[in-house]
Enzyme design. Structure first.
Site, PDB file in Angstrom:
ATOM      1  N   THR A   1       0.912  -1.136   0.000  1.00 34.21           N
ATOM      2  CA  THR A   1       0.000   0.000   0.000  1.00 34.21           C
ATOM      3  C   THR A   1       0.952   1.185   0.000  1.00 34.21           C
ATOM      4  O   THR A   1       2.105   1.014   0.352  1.00 34.21           O
ATOM      5  CB  THR A   1      -0.812   0.022   1.317  1.00 34.21           C
TER       6      THR A   1
ATOM      7  N   ARG B   1     -13.534  -7.871  -4.004  1.00 32.40           N
ATOM      8  CA  ARG B   1     -12.986  -7.732  -2.642  1.00 32.40           C
ATOM      9  C   ARG B   1     -12.661  -6.247  -2.397  1.00 32.40           C
ATOM     10  O   ARG B   1     -12.137  -5.555  -3.252  1.00 32.40           O
ATOM     11  CB  ARG B   1     -11.722  -8.578  -2.527  1.00 32.40           C
ATOM     12  N   VAL B   2     -13.016  -5.744  -1.222  1.00 37.21           N
ATOM     13  CA  VAL B   2     -12.825  -4.322  -0.920  1.00 37.21           C
ATOM     14  C   VAL B   2     -11.678  -4.170   0.077  1.00 37.21           C
ATOM     15  O   VAL B   2     -11.631  -4.836   1.105  1.00 37.21           O
ATOM     16  CB  VAL B   2     -14.134  -3.706  -0.361  1.00 37.21           C
ATOM     17  N   SER B   3     -10.738  -3.283  -0.284  1.00 40.21           N
ATOM     18  CA  SER B   3      -9.552  -3.029   0.546  1.00 40.21           C
ATOM     19  C   SER B   3      -9.892  -2.093   1.711  1.00 40.21           C
ATOM     20  O   SER B   3     -10.797  -1.269   1.615  1.00 40.21           O
ATOM     21  CB  SER B   3      -8.486  -2.391  -0.335  1.00 40.21           C
ATOM     22  N   ASP B   4      -9.089  -2.176   2.757  1.00 37.80           N
ATOM     23  CA  ASP B   4      -9.222  -1.236   3.887  1.00 37.80           C
ATOM     24  C   ASP B   4      -8.814   0.182   3.502  1.00 37.80           C
ATOM     25  O   ASP B   4      -9.179   1.141   4.184  1.00 37.80           O
ATOM     26  CB  ASP B   4      -8.301  -1.672   5.031  1.00 37.80           C
TER      27      ASP B   4
ATOM     28  N   THR C   1      -1.136   0.127   6.486  1.00 33.53           N
ATOM     29  CA  THR C   1      -0.725  -0.818   5.447  1.00 33.53           C
ATOM     30  C   THR C   1      -0.751  -2.208   6.056  1.00 33.53           C
ATOM     31  O   THR C   1      -0.720  -2.352   7.274  1.00 33.53           O
ATOM     32  CB  THR C   1       0.674  -0.467   4.913  1.00 33.53           C
ATOM     33  N   GLY C   2      -0.814  -3.222   5.198  1.00 32.81           N
ATOM     34  CA  GLY C   2      -0.866  -4.588   5.709  1.00 32.81           C
ATOM     35  C   GLY C   2      -2.054  -5.323   5.130  1.00 32.81           C
ATOM     36  O   GLY C   2      -2.638  -4.891   4.132  1.00 32.81           O
TER      37      GLY C   2
ATOM     38  N   GLY D   1      -5.550  -6.107   4.515  1.00 30.38           N
ATOM     39  CA  GLY D   1      -6.743  -5.266   4.660  1.00 30.38           C
ATOM     40  C   GLY D   1      -7.735  -5.810   5.671  1.00 30.38           C
ATOM     41  O   GLY D   1      -8.291  -5.065   6.487  1.00 30.38           O
TER      42      GLY D   1
HETATM   43  N1  GLY Z   1      -3.978  -2.898   2.801  1.00 28.86           N
HETATM   44  C1  GLY Z   1      -4.175  -3.180   1.447  1.00 28.86           C
HETATM   45  C2  GLY Z   1      -5.154  -4.242   1.200  1.00 28.86           C
HETATM   46  O1  GLY Z   1      -5.188  -5.253   1.848  1.00 28.86           O
HETATM   47  O2  GLY Z   1      -5.918  -4.117   0.313  1.00 28.86           O
END
Ligand code: GLY
Length: 313
Positions: A178, A206-209, A227-228, A230
């Protein structure tokens, strides 16, 4: 120019497992420092935090080493879908796009949406906005990402996510990419921006954080970009959790320590960068490495070889 507040800046290019050797570390450090230098100069010249954050995100989105914009990982169907969010701490206003394709700078869409009635758009709505703004179509795919996907396809998608730091001197499977930028400007305003290509090889839809307050959040008191993985960030509601703790009176170091101790106990795989309105800089991770760099008003530093849970200045 007279500065009311000493600007502060922290950026990240993801978190994950080891960079496997100095070659990788030095390349990533150079990339991050270049962005820090340009964006910190903007802050010193009086650029508002939100504009500096957008510029920082654009530069990181353009660097194919990082999993955002150019160099984004491919999803299970071989397509790139990116997500980005921006939060203005002064107005406590969030905007973002989810799973947008064929755009060079997803953060630009989040910026435009700051002043819109409808402030978070997903794939179809984001594509409509691109058309409306007449932003030229852009192919964010790199040979390396395509090759990674082709290999995974041959192996029938055994991996749960892509490697997400490209083109290092030595091969690496450092993951969870990220990019993010958090700034405190010369008037004391905070802003945070985050952009991602997602996990790689994920299910369509799929929806990211990154385009949720879990991954990117700011008030007048503090601002955080995560980051990491989601799903782990969403389960901790990490960015909002840290910011709300500071807004409610906890110091930033204490809020980071408490939030990361919890995340560690829950066996999450994530990282975050943060600033508060007093100028405190903080970072934290449960992953092996956090690819972050900062400017504290006097000098540039980074977290590339740091091994801890939380730290700051
Ligand atoms: N943090 C990025 C994702 O998992 O989409």
């Amino acid at each position: 120019m007279e500065l009311q507040v000493q600007p502060k800046l922290i950026i990240h290019g993801g978190a994950g497992s080891s960079l496997k050797g100095k070659g990788g570390v030095d390349i990533v450090r150079r990339s991050l420092f270049k962005v820090i230098e340009e964006v910190y100069a903007l802050l010193l010249s009086g650029t508002p935090a939100i504009d500096a954050v957008v510029r920082g995100c654009q530069l990181l989105e353009d660097d194919p080493r990082f999993n955002a914009g150019t160099g984004s990982v491919l999803q299970s169907d071989g397509q790139i879908r990116m997500s980005a969010a921006l939060m203005d701490g002064l107005r406590q206003r969030f905007s973002g796009v989810i799973n947008v394709s064929r755009v060079q700078h997803p953060i630009d869409l989040a910026y435009t949406l700051q002043n819109s009635d409808d402030r978070v758009l997903s794939d179809y709505g984001a594509a409509e906005l691109l058309r409306e703004l007449q932003i030229p179509s852009y192919d964010a795919m790199t040979d390396l990402r395509l090759g990674e996907w082709m290999q995974e396809r041959q192996e029938n998608f055994g991996k749960s996510m892509a490697g997400v730091i490209a083109q290092l001197a030595e091969p690496t499977n450092a993951g969870r990419g990220t990019i993010g930028v958090v700034a405190l400007d010369s008037q004391g305003r905070l802003a945070a921006g985050t952009s991602t290509g997602g996990k790689g090889f994920e299910r369509i839809g799929r929806v990211s954080d990154s385009a949720m307050p879990a991954g990117n959040y700011a008030t007048t008191h503090a601002a955080v970009s995560c980051t990491g993985i989601g799903e782990d960030i969403i389960d901790e509601c990490l960015a909002a959790r840290i910011v709300v703790r500071v807004t409610d009176g906890m110091t930033l170091p204490d809020a980071m320590q408490r939030s990361f101790t919890e995340a560690n106990q829950h066996q999450r795989d994530l990282g975050a960068i943060a600033l508060d309105s007093t100028g405190a800089i903080a970072w934290g991770k449960t992953s092996e490495v956090l690819l972050a760099a900062f400017h504290d008003g006097e000098q540039i530093g980074d977290t590339l070889e740091w091994t801890g849970l939380t730290n700051g200045l």
